[in-house]
Design a protein around this motif. Structure first.
Motif, PDB file in Angstrom:
ATOM      1  N   THR A   7       0.833  -1.203   0.000  1.00  0.00           N
ATOM      2  CA  THR A   7       0.000   0.000   0.000  1.00  0.00           C
ATOM      3  C   THR A   7       0.868   1.254   0.000  1.00  0.00           C
ATOM      4  O   THR A   7       0.541   2.238  -0.660  1.00  0.00           O
ATOM      5  N   GLY A   8       2.000   1.214   0.709  1.00  0.00           N
ATOM      6  CA  GLY A   8       2.881   2.376   0.763  1.00  0.00           C
ATOM      7  C   GLY A   8       3.495   2.706  -0.583  1.00  0.00           C
ATOM      8  O   GLY A   8       3.737   3.881  -0.895  1.00  0.00           O
ATOM      9  N   GLN A  54       2.949 -10.984  -4.899  1.00  0.00           N
ATOM     10  CA  GLN A  54       1.497 -11.146  -4.944  1.00  0.00           C
ATOM     11  C   GLN A  54       0.830 -10.539  -3.718  1.00  0.00           C
ATOM     12  O   GLN A  54      -0.251  -9.923  -3.814  1.00  0.00           O
ATOM     13  N   ILE A  55       1.450 -10.708  -2.537  1.00  0.00           N
ATOM     14  CA  ILE A  55       0.885 -10.084  -1.328  1.00  0.00           C
ATOM     15  C   ILE A  55       0.868  -8.562  -1.481  1.00  0.00           C
ATOM     16  O   ILE A  55      -0.120  -7.901  -1.136  1.00  0.00           O
ATOM     17  N   MET A  56       1.952  -7.999  -2.009  1.00  0.00           N
ATOM     18  CA  MET A  56       2.017  -6.552  -2.191  1.00  0.00           C
ATOM     19  C   MET A  56       0.997  -6.070  -3.214  1.00  0.00           C
ATOM     20  O   MET A  56       0.328  -5.049  -3.021  1.00  0.00           O
ATOM     21  N   ILE A  57       0.861  -6.792  -4.325  1.00  0.00           N
ATOM     22  CA  ILE A  57      -0.095  -6.413  -5.367  1.00  0.00           C
ATOM     23  C   ILE A  57      -1.528  -6.464  -4.832  1.00  0.00           C
ATOM     24  O   ILE A  57      -2.327  -5.543  -5.055  1.00  0.00           O
ATOM     25  N   ASP A  58      -1.858  -7.538  -4.127  1.00  0.00           N
ATOM     26  CA  ASP A  58      -3.211  -7.669  -3.581  1.00  0.00           C
ATOM     27  C   ASP A  58      -3.517  -6.574  -2.565  1.00  0.00           C
ATOM     28  O   ASP A  58      -4.625  -6.015  -2.555  1.00  0.00           O
ATOM     29  N   ALA A  59      -2.539  -6.256  -1.722  1.00  0.00           N
ATOM     30  CA  ALA A  59      -2.751  -5.209  -0.718  1.00  0.00           C
ATOM     31  C   ALA A  59      -2.978  -3.860  -1.383  1.00  0.00           C
ATOM     32  O   ALA A  59      -3.856  -3.087  -0.972  1.00  0.00           O
ATOM     33  N   ASP A  81      -6.371  -1.590  -1.176  1.00  0.00           N
ATOM     34  CA  ASP A  81      -6.273  -0.226  -0.667  1.00  0.00           C
ATOM     35  C   ASP A  81      -6.789   0.786  -1.683  1.00  0.00           C
ATOM     36  O   ASP A  81      -7.381   1.811  -1.311  1.00  0.00           O
ATOM     37  N   GLU A  82      -6.592   0.501  -2.969  1.00  0.00           N
ATOM     38  CA  GLU A  82      -7.024   1.427  -4.017  1.00  0.00           C
ATOM     39  C   GLU A  82      -8.521   1.655  -3.995  1.00  0.00           C
ATOM     40  O   GLU A  82      -9.010   2.730  -4.363  1.00  0.00           O
ATOM     41  N   GLY A 135       1.750  10.288   2.278  1.00  0.00           N
ATOM     42  CA  GLY A 135       1.428   8.902   2.005  1.00  0.00           C
ATOM     43  C   GLY A 135       0.413   8.405   3.011  1.00  0.00           C
ATOM     44  O   GLY A 135      -0.096   9.164   3.843  1.00  0.00           O
ATOM     45  N   PRO A 136       0.093   7.107   2.987  1.00  0.00           N
ATOM     46  CA  PRO A 136      -0.898   6.567   3.928  1.00  0.00           C
ATOM     47  C   PRO A 136      -0.339   6.489   5.342  1.00  0.00           C
ATOM     48  O   PRO A 136       0.877   6.416   5.540  1.00  0.00           O
ATOM     49  N   PRO A 137      -1.211   6.492   6.355  1.00  0.00           N
ATOM     50  CA  PRO A 137      -0.742   6.353   7.739  1.00  0.00           C
ATOM     51  C   PRO A 137      -0.235   4.940   7.992  1.00  0.00           C
ATOM     52  O   PRO A 137      -0.644   3.979   7.332  1.00  0.00           O
TER      53      PRO A 137
END
Length: 395
Positions: A102-103, A150-155, A159-160, A255-257
């Protein structure tokens, strides 16, 4: 964080220490850690070659990185290698990679970019891990990177659907407290949800694509404004820009919290808080959070600085102490914050029934955690965010 020699030994044996001894690693983890042990002495060359492969093979992604790469060029690769090292620990790895995914939305990262990064990672490892590289090791790294990406892409995809990649925030006030410390208050262009004790990443118009972490200096406010305490540090691009150049009307990006140094409102445990330098900012937010929840749990705050001049927010904290009888504030002056502040805490107490919160320079956090464990506070009740380590957020 482990000392380098400890990490190297762990990578050679492939074993991860646990509370009851060592945990036997998976075959993939053994191969991955052998590779990491081999490339550790030439990490700089691996990093340079990795980015060369990324940029020459996919020049379109160069614009996603800062113009000058010297201060944070290795963050992406370091995050990937760290994640691979912990491939057998999903309880730690999963949350870390979700935050990382997400970051990285704020950089413009998309799912299509991950194969290019994976190719460069394997290419760099194959070149510099000559002794340990082979078909089995390559297959282990492919499986690890597939899981990680894949974990990063899914997250990022999840989040999007609920949050923007970044927020624009206009500076509404700039209060220079000392020659090198400023308190900035900004107004986001849309609601910004966060919890007291968390932090964000911040980008200035003077250094595009260079992001730095800053803690929120207050609990969420009804007017939606956000405050940050910033100390200009030598060669600190973002901190110097914020302290010496930012003015009302300037627009920053947030950026996000992130962060887990938050209050558990399901308990009434006392709270022991250590803040060094501008690390007092999230502690102040925690005080406000407890007050807003109407709690009267004992809260002991130690505010450390090298000199009285650097206790820039002392009056505010003492004012909060006068308003809340459950709050005690103790300024600590002199010596290195990594030794002086924990020593002062040890002179009071007992603290065994308290939850502890630590915020400040990395050395202070490290010594503070050790000191708190020595005086009887269990490790699971010590909360801090070390953003450069696995528990934090890369970038």
């Amino acid at each position: 964080m482990d000392a380098p020699s400890t990490r190297s030994a762990r990578r050679r044996t492939g074993r991860i220490p646990s509370g009851e001894g060592e945990v036997e690693p998976s075959p993939d983890a053994v191969l991955i850690r052998r590779t990491l042990a081999e490339i550790e002495p030439v990490a700089d060359r691996v990093t340079s070659y990795f980015y060369a492969l990324v940029f020459t093979g996919h020049p379109e992604v160069r614009g996603m990185f800062p113009a000058a790469m010297d201060t944070q060029r290795d963050r992406l690769l370091k995050a990937l290698l760290t994640a691979a090292e912990h491939i057998d620990n999903p309880d730690v790895l999963g949350p870390y990679l979700r935050r990382l995914g997400t970051g990285h939305r704020k950089y413009g990262t998309m799912a299509a970019h991950y194969p290019a990064v994976g190719e460069a990672l394997l290419g760099a490892l194959a070149r510099y891990a000559e002794l340990t590289w082979g078909p089995q090791t390559e297959a282990a790294w492919v499986r690890a990177y597939t899981t990680i990406s894949q974990i990063m892409i899914d997250a990022a995809s999840e989040d999007e659907a609920k949050a923007p990649a970044w927020w624009h925030a206009e500076v509404v006030s700039h209060d220079l407290r000392t020659s090198d410390i400023a308190v900035l208050t900004v107004r986001p262009d849309q609601p910004y949800p966060f919890v007291a004790g968390q932090y964000t990443s911040l980008e200035t118009p003077w250094w595009p694509r260079v992001w730095r972490h800053y803690s929120f200096a207050s609990a969420p406010r009804a007017d939606g404004l956000l405050s940050f305490h910033v100390k200009a540090v030598p060669a600190g691009w973002v901190s110097n820009a914020l302290v010496r150049h930012a003015r009302p009307g300037d627009v920053l990006r947030l950026g996000p919290p992130a962060g887990s140094m938050v209050v558990d409102h399901t308990t009434d445990n006392g709270m022991l808080c250590l803040g060094g330098g501008t690390g007092i900012a999230p502690i102040k937010a925690l005080i406000e959070d407890v007050a807003e929840h109407g709690e009267r749990r004992p809260m002991e705050v130690f505010f450390g600085a090298r000199s009285d001049h650097d206790l820039y927010d002392k009056d505010t904290l003492l004012g909060l102490q006068r308003s809340h009888p459950w709050l005690s504030v103790r300024p600590v002056i002199g010596g290195g914050l990594d030794g002086q502040l924990p020593q002062a805490v040890g002179e009071h107490g007992p603290w065994s029934s308290y939850d502890a919160f630590i915020s400040g320079p990395p050395a202070m956090i490290r010594s503070g955690v050790d000191a708190l464990k020595r005086i009887g506070i269990p490790g699971e009740r010590i909360r801090y965010d070390a953003v450069e380590e696995l528990a934090g957020v890369a970038g």
